[in-house]
Enzyme design. Structure first.
Site, PDB file in Angstrom:
ATOM      1  N   PRO A 317     -64.950 -42.531 -40.555  1.00 56.45           N
ATOM      2  CA  PRO A 317     -65.555 -42.204 -41.849  1.00 56.45           C
ATOM      3  C   PRO A 317     -64.468 -41.968 -42.901  1.00 56.45           C
ATOM      4  O   PRO A 317     -63.449 -41.327 -42.637  1.00 56.45           O
ATOM      5  CB  PRO A 317     -66.327 -40.911 -41.563  1.00 56.45           C
ATOM      6  CG  PRO A 317     -66.552 -40.932 -40.087  1.00 56.45           C
ATOM      7  CD  PRO A 317     -65.313 -41.574 -39.515  1.00 56.45           C
ATOM      8  N   HIS A 318     -64.738 -42.473 -44.120  1.00 51.55           N
ATOM      9  CA  HIS A 318     -63.705 -42.438 -45.160  1.00 51.55           C
ATOM     10  C   HIS A 318     -64.271 -41.901 -46.466  1.00 51.55           C
ATOM     11  O   HIS A 318     -65.331 -41.307 -46.504  1.00 51.55           O
ATOM     12  CB  HIS A 318     -63.104 -43.836 -45.338  1.00 51.55           C
ATOM     13  CG  HIS A 318     -61.649 -43.904 -45.013  1.00 51.55           C
ATOM     14  ND1 HIS A 318     -60.655 -43.737 -45.950  1.00 51.55           N
ATOM     15  CD2 HIS A 318     -61.002 -44.103 -43.845  1.00 51.55           C
ATOM     16  CE1 HIS A 318     -59.468 -43.855 -45.380  1.00 51.55           C
ATOM     17  NE2 HIS A 318     -59.651 -44.082 -44.086  1.00 51.55           N
ATOM     18  N   ASP A 319     -63.536 -42.151 -47.521  1.00 54.08           N
ATOM     19  CA  ASP A 319     -63.619 -41.532 -48.842  1.00 54.08           C
ATOM     20  C   ASP A 319     -64.963 -40.901 -49.199  1.00 54.08           C
ATOM     21  O   ASP A 319     -65.990 -41.574 -49.290  1.00 54.08           O
ATOM     22  CB  ASP A 319     -63.300 -42.578 -49.907  1.00 54.08           C
ATOM     23  CG  ASP A 319     -61.963 -43.255 -49.679  1.00 54.08           C
ATOM     24  OD1 ASP A 319     -61.137 -43.268 -50.606  1.00 54.08           O
ATOM     25  OD2 ASP A 319     -61.734 -43.805 -48.580  1.00 54.08           O
TER      26      ASP A 319
END
Length: 535
Positions: A317-319
């Site tokens: 999971p990112h930004d």
């Protein structure tokens, strides 16, 4: 004052796979040299040097009550089932299926825009590229196959379909791939992939990248080689349950394997679509560039899955994603980097009861200002660097994790404050059980520019066991503060017994006297305040 400390609780170790690995002699305890500090500016060097040379610390015993904390309340997982997923869509309104030019569709513009991207599909389709479009209601994969020419989507054997065009589910569309589809093969040679702006339900099936020329899976060969992928955009809802996916994704934006992403900022502003969401449960993912990736995603659930032998990351999971649940997954064999990583402001999320092992770097990572997360009851073992790593991510809680036989540190905390470590078990790691340190990141390739004064670390360590870690139980370099209470330390690897490193080593006698003999809490903080250092 070096002494071996007996377990004050008289605990018995649980009979688990971890125990078998430890007592069966399968520990990975290789010592690895720490990386050199990168070059920094002269001003930064002076400040960092002052911080690192500060060895005047107060050792006091605060009241225990402020350290008391109840077990974290974790989300109830009982509602995330195949049966619940099957109820998520409305099948009453038949949808429409058509074939259209790729460049006419907002959901496909990412893949035909600048840098001559469209050439990829022109070459593969040998003409102006088309896509299969689903809109205005519900369709099954069988409905799609009946309504498009067979050269674009065909059933090659009972329940096995090959798609030879990209498939787009528009925001008004619903696509279901269910157990009637034993396998959907996305053709690598023809440039097929699956994108959803609407609702997508995949259950009891398989979705694979497929090489028609090799008559087999589109297995990974090199990062730049196109492989089919699955992507869902802003406003989408996605449910994947009891499904297998393999041989998807490559090193191209939004084409990583299984990706859940908000649109690019300009498109998101124009369309005004909410953050995407959904579930992935009880499924298996292998040979993906990224097993899972998300960007600006809310309340997504990743539960009960197996991620094995993926290329760069298992779960990533990112930004600015938030409210995620990552629970009861098994992640292993990641070839390039970490098993599970959340990075760039992934906040208020839960990572619990996962197994992450035999990954190329760390088992679990919290990175780049990811705050307010709970990491609990995970088994993190035999990873090739650290077990759990926190980089520049304060205000997080680690509770009840078992971190065993990782090649470097059990738990590593860098440039992160207010890290609470409660009831964690770190055993037989190659370096420290718990290692906290500061590092100036000037002139590095990271996009966070830390003021040298912000390069701080503070820890609260309560309960748990630190046993048989090769370089020692604890090492904290130049902390803003450290609080210790009721920490059990067993099986020192050194003949002299328990030996602390860093600031703790300089004050070992006082610390052990308070912590072990008197059974009190210990607070270690600098005599000089940080405000005084700033002057």
């Amino acid at each position: 004052m070096n002494r071996q400390i007996n377990n004050p609780r008289g605990r018995t170790w649980p009979h688990t796979l971890l125990e078998s690995a430890v007592f069966g002699g399968a520990l990975l305890m290789a010592s690895v040299a720490l990386a050199n500090t990168p070059a920094v500016s002269e001003a930064a060097k002076i400040v960092v040097k002052d911080l690192q040379e500060t060895n005047s610390y107060n050792i006091t015993s605060p009241a225990v009550e402020p350290l008391a904390m109840e077990k974290p309340k974790l989300p109830d997982l009982s509602g995330y089932t195949l049966e619940a997923a099957l109820k998520k869509i409305d099948r009453s309104k038949p949808g429409k299926v058509r074939v259209s030019r790729m460049m006419e569709e907002t959901g496909l513009k990412e893949f035909i825009g600048g840098d001559n991207k469209m050439a990829e599909w022109v070459a593969r389709q040998r003409g102006i590229p088309d896509a299969i479009i689903i809109q205005d209601g519900y369709v099954s994969l069988q409905d799609v196959a009946r309504q498009v020419p067979k050269q674009f989507l065909s059933e090659v054997s009972p329940g096995v379909y090959v798609a030879r065009l990209p498939i787009l589910v528009k925001d008004s569309g619903i696509l279901e791939i269910d157990k009637r589809t034993r396998e959907l093969r996305l053709s690598q040679e023809k440039g097929s992939f699956l994108v959803s702006e609407g609702k997508l339900l995949i259950t009891q099936s398989q979705l694979n990248g497929w090489s028609e020329s090799r008559n087999g899976p589109a297995t990974f060969r090199k990062p730049s080689e196109f492989r089919p992928f699955l992507l869902t955009w802003g406003g989408s809802e996605t449910w994947i349950a009891n499904t297998k996916m393999a041989s998807l994704g490559y090193d191209q934006s939004k084409s990583y394997g299984v990706s859940i992403s908000q649109y690019t900022p300009n498109t998101a502003k124009v369309l005004n679509r909410p953050e995407p969401t959904g579930w992935i449960i009880d499924s298996e993912f292998s040979d993906l560039w990224y097993g899972f990736y998300c960007y600006e995603t809310r309340d997504f659930v990743i539960k009960g899955n197996t991620y094995r032998d993926n290329i760069v990351y298992g779960i990533d999971p990112h930004d600015r994603s938030h409210g995620l649940i990552i629970a009861e997954n098994t992640v292993h064999g990641t070839k390039k980097k970490h098993g599970i990583i959340i990075s760039r402001e992934v906040d208020r999320s839960f990572i619990f009861r996962n197994k992450s092992y035999d990954n190329k770097l760390s088992g679990v990572v919290l990175d780049r200002n990811s705050v307010g997360n709970i990491v609990a009851y995970n088994d993190i073992y035999q990873n090739h660097t650290d077990g759990i790593t926190l980089y520049e991510s304060g205000d997080n809680l680690l509770w009840g994790n078992r971190v065993v036989a990782n090649r470097r540190h059990g738990i590593r905390v860098r440039n992160s404050t207010n890290i609470k470590l409660y009831e964690n078990f770190a055993m037989a790691n190659g370096l420290m059980g718990i290692y906290g340190h500061i590092k100036d990141l000037t002139d590095t390739d990271r996009d966070i520019e830390l003021d040298p004064f912000d390069a701080e670390v503070s820890l609260i360590v309560v309960g748990g066991e630190l046993a048989g870690n090769k370089s020692g139980p604890l090492s904290i370099d130049s902390p803003l503060s450290v609080e210790l209470y009721d920490v059990s330390m067993l099986a020192p690897t050194k003949s002299s017994g328990i030996s602390f490193n860093g600031v703790l080593g300089e004050h070992q006698s006082q610390i052990l006297d308070l912590l072990v003999r008197q059974k009190k809490a210990v607070l270690i903080d600098p005599v000089e305040s940080q405000s005084e250092l700033r002057q």
